[in-house]
Design a protein around this motif. Sequence first.
Motif, PDB file in Angstrom:
ATOM      1  N   UNK A   3       0.836  -1.201   0.000  1.00 39.18           N
ATOM      2  CA  UNK A   3       0.000   0.000   0.000  1.00 39.18           C
ATOM      3  C   UNK A   3       0.873   1.255   0.000  1.00 39.18           C
ATOM      4  N   UNK A   4       1.957   1.234   0.759  1.00 40.61           N
ATOM      5  CA  UNK A   4       2.864   2.382   0.799  1.00 40.61           C
ATOM      6  C   UNK A   4       3.495   2.617  -0.564  1.00 40.61           C
ATOM      7  N   UNK A   5       3.881   1.547  -1.244  1.00 40.89           N
ATOM      8  CA  UNK A   5       4.471   1.679  -2.580  1.00 40.89           C
ATOM      9  C   UNK A   5       3.435   2.212  -3.555  1.00 40.89           C
ATOM     10  N   UNK A   6       2.221   1.696  -3.504  1.00 45.55           N
ATOM     11  CA  UNK A   6       1.160   2.160  -4.396  1.00 45.55           C
ATOM     12  C   UNK A   6       0.857   3.635  -4.153  1.00 45.55           C
ATOM     13  N   UNK A   7       0.830   4.041  -2.900  1.00 42.51           N
ATOM     14  CA  UNK A   7       0.579   5.447  -2.575  1.00 42.51           C
ATOM     15  C   UNK A   7       1.689   6.322  -3.118  1.00 42.51           C
ATOM     16  N   UNK A   8       2.924   5.907  -2.906  1.00 41.38           N
ATOM     17  CA  UNK A   8       4.070   6.666  -3.400  1.00 41.38           C
ATOM     18  C   UNK A   8       4.046   6.751  -4.920  1.00 41.38           C
ATOM     19  N   UNK A  24      11.026   7.208  -0.672  1.00 39.88           N
ATOM     20  CA  UNK A  24      10.122   7.495   0.451  1.00 39.88           C
ATOM     21  C   UNK A  24       9.772   6.254   1.278  1.00 39.88           C
ATOM     22  N   UNK A  25       9.805   5.088   0.660  1.00 43.23           N
ATOM     23  CA  UNK A  25       9.433   3.854   1.364  1.00 43.23           C
ATOM     24  C   UNK A  25      10.633   3.224   2.065  1.00 43.23           C
ATOM     25  N   UNK A  26      11.754   3.106   1.353  1.00 38.69           N
ATOM     26  CA  UNK A  26      12.923   2.397   1.873  1.00 38.69           C
ATOM     27  C   UNK A  26      14.089   3.308   2.235  1.00 38.69           C
ATOM     28  N   UNK A  31      14.817   3.820   7.892  1.00 42.73           N
ATOM     29  CA  UNK A  31      15.702   2.721   8.273  1.00 42.73           C
ATOM     30  C   UNK A  31      15.483   2.258   9.720  1.00 42.73           C
ATOM     31  N   UNK A  32      15.331   3.163  10.703  1.00 45.65           N
ATOM     32  CA  UNK A  32      15.127   2.693  12.079  1.00 45.65           C
ATOM     33  C   UNK A  32      13.878   1.818  12.230  1.00 45.65           C
ATOM     34  N   UNK A  33      12.825   2.125  11.505  1.00 45.43           N
ATOM     35  CA  UNK A  33      11.607   1.312  11.585  1.00 45.43           C
ATOM     36  C   UNK A  33      11.854  -0.084  11.032  1.00 45.43           C
ATOM     37  N   UNK A  34      12.547  -0.182   9.897  1.00 48.86           N
ATOM     38  CA  UNK A  34      12.857  -1.489   9.321  1.00 48.86           C
ATOM     39  C   UNK A  34      13.779  -2.275  10.238  1.00 48.86           C
ATOM     40  N   UNK A  35      14.747  -1.597  10.833  1.00 51.94           N
ATOM     41  CA  UNK A  35      15.662  -2.272  11.754  1.00 51.94           C
ATOM     42  C   UNK A  35      14.915  -2.817  12.966  1.00 51.94           C
TER      43      UNK A  35
END
Length: 50
Positions: A3-8, A24-26, A31-35
Amino acid sequence: MLKAIATSAGHLKPGAKTRDVVDPVYGERNRPAFDAVNDYDCGAAHQGKA
């Protein structure tokens, strides 16, 4: 995540590049959220909870 990719992607203007969707996604700002998710998922897997 999809959904984030589609929005972007939905906010792109003509002539935009793939990086305009990916950053915007990655990007470093996220990065802290993914970590944190990675540490949580991998930590649970190592403890046999996943």
